[in-house]
Design an enzyme around this catalytic site. Structure first.
Site, PDB file in Angstrom:
ATOM      1  N   HIS A  91      -8.857   7.253  24.055  1.00 38.80           N
ATOM      2  CA  HIS A  91      -8.993   6.502  25.309  1.00 38.80           C
ATOM      3  C   HIS A  91     -10.479   6.398  25.652  1.00 38.80           C
ATOM      4  CE1 HIS A  91      -8.718   5.275  29.464  1.00 38.80           C
ATOM      5  NE2 HIS A  91      -7.470   4.921  29.220  1.00 38.80           N
ATOM      6  N   GLU A 161      -7.508  -1.841  24.851  1.00 41.03           N
ATOM      7  CA  GLU A 161      -7.902  -1.639  26.254  1.00 41.03           C
ATOM      8  C   GLU A 161      -9.389  -1.975  26.418  1.00 41.03           C
ATOM      9  OE1 GLU A 161      -5.156   1.225  28.541  1.00 41.03           O
ATOM     10  OE2 GLU A 161      -6.789   2.390  27.700  1.00 41.03           O
TER      11      GLU A 161
HETATM   12  P1  13P Z   1      -5.637   0.690  34.723  1.00 42.69           P
HETATM   13  O1  13P Z   1      -4.236   0.173  34.543  1.00 42.69           O
HETATM   14  O2  13P Z   1      -5.801   1.561  35.923  1.00 42.69           O
HETATM   15  O3  13P Z   1      -6.659  -0.389  34.617  1.00 42.69           O
HETATM   16  O4  13P Z   1      -5.912   1.690  33.492  1.00 42.69           O
HETATM   17  C1  13P Z   1      -5.718   1.220  32.206  1.00 42.69           C
HETATM   18  C2  13P Z   1      -5.826   2.388  31.298  1.00 42.69           C
HETATM   19  O5  13P Z   1      -6.895   2.905  31.076  1.00 42.69           O
HETATM   20  C3  13P Z   1      -4.572   2.915  30.730  1.00 42.69           C
HETATM   21  O6  13P Z   1      -4.811   3.855  29.748  1.00 42.69           O
END
Ligand code: 13P
Length: 247
Positions: A91, A161
């Site tokens: 992450h 992401e």
């Molecule tokens: P948000 O949905 O708060 O933007 O976070 C995304 C995330 O990092 C999920 O791992």
């Protein structure tokens, strides 16, 4: 549709953790979506250890070590024993805290060695006009998957992401056109790494400001298999609405 709820450090009391778990159990029964909860470690232990529902649990991260004199570390093996079956790895919030690509690759190996399905997060910090971010995404995927044995590769999950879309609002999330393009690109990179039809088995998720307002549109037109949801997953009303929109 697979929804992975990354509670990050938002949830700090067991009552709220139990409430979100109970809503999730109802949602999997009522909607047919698959839900994976990633609570902070103490709550994962409390909720997952006697879990008999179709809701599954993910570690938000795992230790790169295999145990021993490592104060503060929680190993893949400990998470498996606590009831987790998935692990979020790489992450951006862990990479910002020091996880290099080498560490990410090692953590993926630890996850597989202990029966956890890794959810590999990749994402560029910003988009340049020249498309260099595509090369960056390719490198993040290749460095994580290339060290794996051929039989492990199809068992990974990839979550795209983009850092610029995390922790904003639906209006700042990616457009469904741009997401469709990125999904295709990620599938192309996966096809190079996974022989035969292997890459077709790899779920590709999107994360970054997925909210009830944009979930359905992003799901419809992008070829994505599910979502990794942060802030909207810890608000009971938003999470319920979001899951219903994806049913
Ligand atoms: P948000 O949905 O708060 O933007 O976070 C995304 C995330 O990092 C999920 O791992």
């Amino acid at each position: 549709m697979l929804i992975v709820a990354n509670w990050k450090a938002y949830v700090e009391d067991i009552k709220k953790a139990k409430k979100l778990f109970s809503i999730s159990k109802k949602l999997v029964r009522a909607t047919g979506v698959d839900i994976v909860l990633a609570p902070p470690a103490p709550f994962l232990g409390a909720l997952a250890v006697r879990n008999k529902s179709r809701v599954a649990f993910a570690a938000q991260d795992i230790s790169v070590t295999t145990g021993g004199a490592r104060t503060g570390e929680a190993t893949a093996s400990a998470y498996t024993a606590a009831g987790a079956t998935y692990a979020i790895i790489g992450h951006s919030e862990r990479r910002a805290a020091g996880d290099t690509r080498e560490i990410v690759a090692e953590k993926i190996a630890r996850a597989f060695a202990n029966g956890l399905t890794p959810i590999l997060c990749v994402g560029e910090e910003e988009r340049d006009g020249g498309g260099r971010y595509l090369g960056f995404i390719r490198e993040e995927i290749v460095s994580a998957i290339e060290p794996l044995a051929p039989k492990e590769r199809p068992k990974i999950i990839v979550a795209y992401e983009p850092l610029w879309a995390i922790n904003k609002t639906a209006a700042d999330a990616i457009s469904s056109n741009d997401l469709a393009e990125m999904t295709l690109y990620i599938r192309k990179v996966l096809a190079e790494l996974l022989p035969g039809k292997g890459s077709q088995h790899v779920p590709v998720l999107y994360g970054g400001s997925v909210e009830p307002e944009n979930a359905r549109l992003l799901a419809l037109d992008s070829g994505i298999d599910g979502f990794l949801v942060g802030h909207a997953s810890v608000d009971p009303a938003s999470f319920e609405l979001l899951a219903k929109h994806l049913a």
